[in-house]
Design an enzyme around this catalytic site. Structure first.
Site, PDB file in Angstrom:
ATOM      1  N   HIS A 156       0.815  -1.226   0.000  1.00  8.42           N
ATOM      2  CA  HIS A 156       0.000   0.000   0.000  1.00  8.42           C
ATOM      3  C   HIS A 156       0.842   1.267   0.000  1.00  8.42           C
ATOM      4  O   HIS A 156       0.324   2.349  -0.258  1.00  8.42           O
ATOM      5  CB  HIS A 156      -0.933   0.001   1.216  1.00  8.42           C
ATOM      6  CG  HIS A 156      -2.050  -0.990   1.089  1.00  8.42           C
ATOM      7  ND1 HIS A 156      -3.340  -0.623   0.805  1.00  8.42           N
ATOM      8  CD2 HIS A 156      -2.057  -2.342   1.172  1.00  8.42           C
ATOM      9  CE1 HIS A 156      -4.096  -1.699   0.737  1.00  8.42           C
ATOM     10  NE2 HIS A 156      -3.351  -2.766   0.958  1.00  8.42           N
ATOM     11  N   ASP A 369       3.268   9.333  -0.672  1.00  8.87           N
ATOM     12  CA  ASP A 369       2.105   8.565  -0.236  1.00  8.87           C
ATOM     13  C   ASP A 369       1.865   7.446  -1.236  1.00  8.87           C
ATOM     14  O   ASP A 369       1.961   7.675  -2.448  1.00  8.87           O
ATOM     15  CB  ASP A 369       0.871   9.479  -0.177  1.00  8.87           C
ATOM     16  CG  ASP A 369      -0.040   9.160   0.994  1.00  8.87           C
ATOM     17  OD1 ASP A 369      -0.092   7.989   1.392  1.00  8.87           O
ATOM     18  OD2 ASP A 369      -0.692  10.084   1.496  1.00  8.87           O
TER      19      ASP A 369
END
Ligand SMILES: O=P(O)(O)OC[C@H]1O[C@H](O[C@H]2O[C@H](CO)[C@@H](O)[C@H](O)[C@H]2O)[C@H](O)[C@@H](O)[C@@H]1O
Ligand SMILES: O=c1ccn([C@@H]2O[C@H](COP(=O)(O)OP(=O)(O)O)[C@@H](O)[C@H]2O)c(=O)[nH]1
Length: 481
Positions: A156, A369
């Site tokens: 992720h 991110d």
């Protein structure tokens, strides 16, 4: 039909509707509630002594199997190697990496122990999908316990460039462990490319680009596996419904009443140093400096719930942010206006969606991110007739898809201030055009597509891992962006 087993460190809160603990829990729960299956992971409890036992709870089609961690395991596996070593390294913060060999041993020990807990719950034809950096050695551990099922892994967070990964002392052991999975999923093509570069240049392996969007074949450490980029999505229409309903709720009405017609800039992030919060506050300050007309005419709301609050780096970012918001508010506040409303608590997704819909700018500027679901939720929540503008960091995975956003460099304070000014003044026709572009992309690649593409490739690849690696002199093909 085979059963889907999800394994992740963080499991969604078992009572639906409450605030989420981060994007993994949100995305995976959305994906799993349609297919049904089992979700195995940490219960979130840290136990002082009792030997942990698995708690099994059925909620609709999903069975949650969760287990606590004893203090030493939590310290070494979660706070230590996962969050003090891997998290900063994978977010390009080499300055924050801490490394302790005992923590790495604890990380491997907990992976092996979790795998042993899962084995009795497994059936022969289960498909096992492991998530995120806490569980890189999980496939090795399951294989050592004799498990033969298909094993996929999704990362992720970003996969760092090899030169950054090299600063993690057991980097080779980690990549070798990743190569025990049958399929590796990354959020973006640049992450996939960084992984392939490590394989080719540091591990002496080979990669072959797949034809027509098929996964890349990776030959390394005596195995052949597959790897591909699968950007995680959201359900945009569900979020739009939540947002519409939420605007009738008390929090949204209170926000509207206290804004007094001022424009609203909205940000929502866990209070993490990867999210670029300090730079973001300074860019808002720069806007007020440079465009005095916005003073008392725009408010910036930053919701930043606590996360990993027992770690020094997180206590530090909290102090820095409190000091910055105090300083900026002290400079510009008036009797009837506080420029930055900084709120250190969690809100339910419906409340967030409604606030997104009321705002003129969504301000999402992480330094790095993996994806950033907030960016996708912001766009989803907009009113198509009068949408807000997304200001988005080029270093969020979401920037690869949301090209209708105003893309910024999150350390360029002037550039971000300019983007805020542009967003606040953007004409309706341009806002609509950018929104249409982004919402179409979000609908096309929603969370079901993410799940289905990954599981299709995991099932399709049956047999790939058993194939032998090609002869050493076969030319390695680089993955193309
Ligand atoms: O579990 P925590 O330590 O409380 O942290 C929360 C989660 O943070 C990270 O989320 C990531 O997943 C999102 C969905 O794919 C993605 O959009 C975001 O960019 C990532 O940072 C972490 O990866 C999860 O494991 C944590 O549960
Ligand atoms: O107070 C909050 C803050 C965040 N979120 C949710 O937590 C997720 C954050 O995911 P993202 O990918 O943006 O970042 P992460 O926290 O996983 O790094 C999003 O679904 C947010 O809507 C929430 O429900 N309440």
């Amino acid at each position: 039909m085979s059963r889907l087993i999800i394994v992740s460190n963080r499991v969604a809160p078992i009572s639906e509707g409450g605030p989420a603990a981060g994007g993994l829990a949100v995305g995976v729960y959305d994906a799993l509630k349609e297919t049904g299956g089992m979700w195995f992971g940490w219960s979130g409890e840290v136990l002082s002594s009792t030997p942990p036992h698995i708690d099994v709870v059925e909620r609709g089609p999903v069975t949650f199997a969760t287990i606590g961690l004893v203090r030493r395991d939590y310290d070494q596996y979660y706070r230590g190697f996962s969050n003090a070593t891997l998290w900063p390294a994978f977010h390009y913060r080499a300055d924050l990496i801490q490394y302790d060999r005992h923590d790495f041993e604890g990380y491997c020990r907990v992976n092996a122990w979790l795998a042993q807990q899962l084995v009795p719950l497994l059936r022969e034809d289960d498909v096992i999908w492991v998530h995120d950096y806490h569980l890189i050695p999980f496939a090795q551990a399951l294989r050592a316990a004799g498990v033969k099922n298909r094993l996929g892994f999704f990362l992720h967070i970003p996969f760092p460039a090899p030169q950054v990964l090299l600063s993690v002392p057991p980097h080779r052991a980690l990549v070798e462990a990743l190569c025990s999975f049958d399929l590796l999923g990354f959020q973006t093509v640049p992450d996939l490319r960084a992984f392939c570069e490590y394989v080719v240049h540091e591990a002496g392996g080979q990669v072959e680009a797949g034809a027509d969007k098929a996964p890349t074949l990776v030959h390394a450490f005596g195995r052949t596996l597959r790897a591909q980029a699968y950007p995680i999505g959201v359900y945009p229409d569900e979020i739009a419904q939540l947002a519409k309903a939420g605007t009738r709720g008390k929090p949204a009405r209170t926000m509207k009443a206290t804004l007094h017609e001022r424009k609203l800039i909205m940000s929502v992030d866990r209070l993490d140093y990867s999210k670029g919060l300090v730079e973001r506050f300074r860019a808002f300050e720069r806007l007020l400096d440079q465009v005095p007309a916005y003073r008392n005419h725009v408010s910036f709301v930053q919701i930043a719930p606590p996360t990993r609050a027992d770690m020094h780096a997180y206590q530090d970012i909290r102090l820095r942010l409190e000091s910055e918001s105090g300083r900026i508010n002290g400079r510009f506040a008036e009797l009837d206006w506080t420029p930055i409303r900084y709120i250190h608590r969690q809100y339910e997704r419906q409340v967030l969606a409604a606030l997104f819909r009321q705002s003129h700018v969504g301000y999402v500027t992480p330094l790095r991110d993996g994806m950033n679901l907030v960016a996708k939720e912001y766009v989803s929540a907009q009113d198509p007739d009068d949408p807000g503008v997304l200001v988005l960091s080029r270093f969020a995975g979401a920037a690869q898809e949301l090209t209708g956003a105003l893309i910024v460099n999150p350390i360029d304070i002037d550039g971000m201030a300019d983007a805020l000014a542009q967003g606040l003044a953007m004409p309706l026709a341009e806002r609509r055009a950018r929104y249409r572009d982004m919402i179409a992309q979000l609908r096309e690649n929603n969370v079901s597509v993410w799940r289905d593409n990954f599981l299709r490739d995991l099932k399709d690849g049956e047999g790939t891992a058993k194939r032998r690696a090609p002869r050493a002199k076969a030319a390695a093909k680089r993955v193309e962006a």
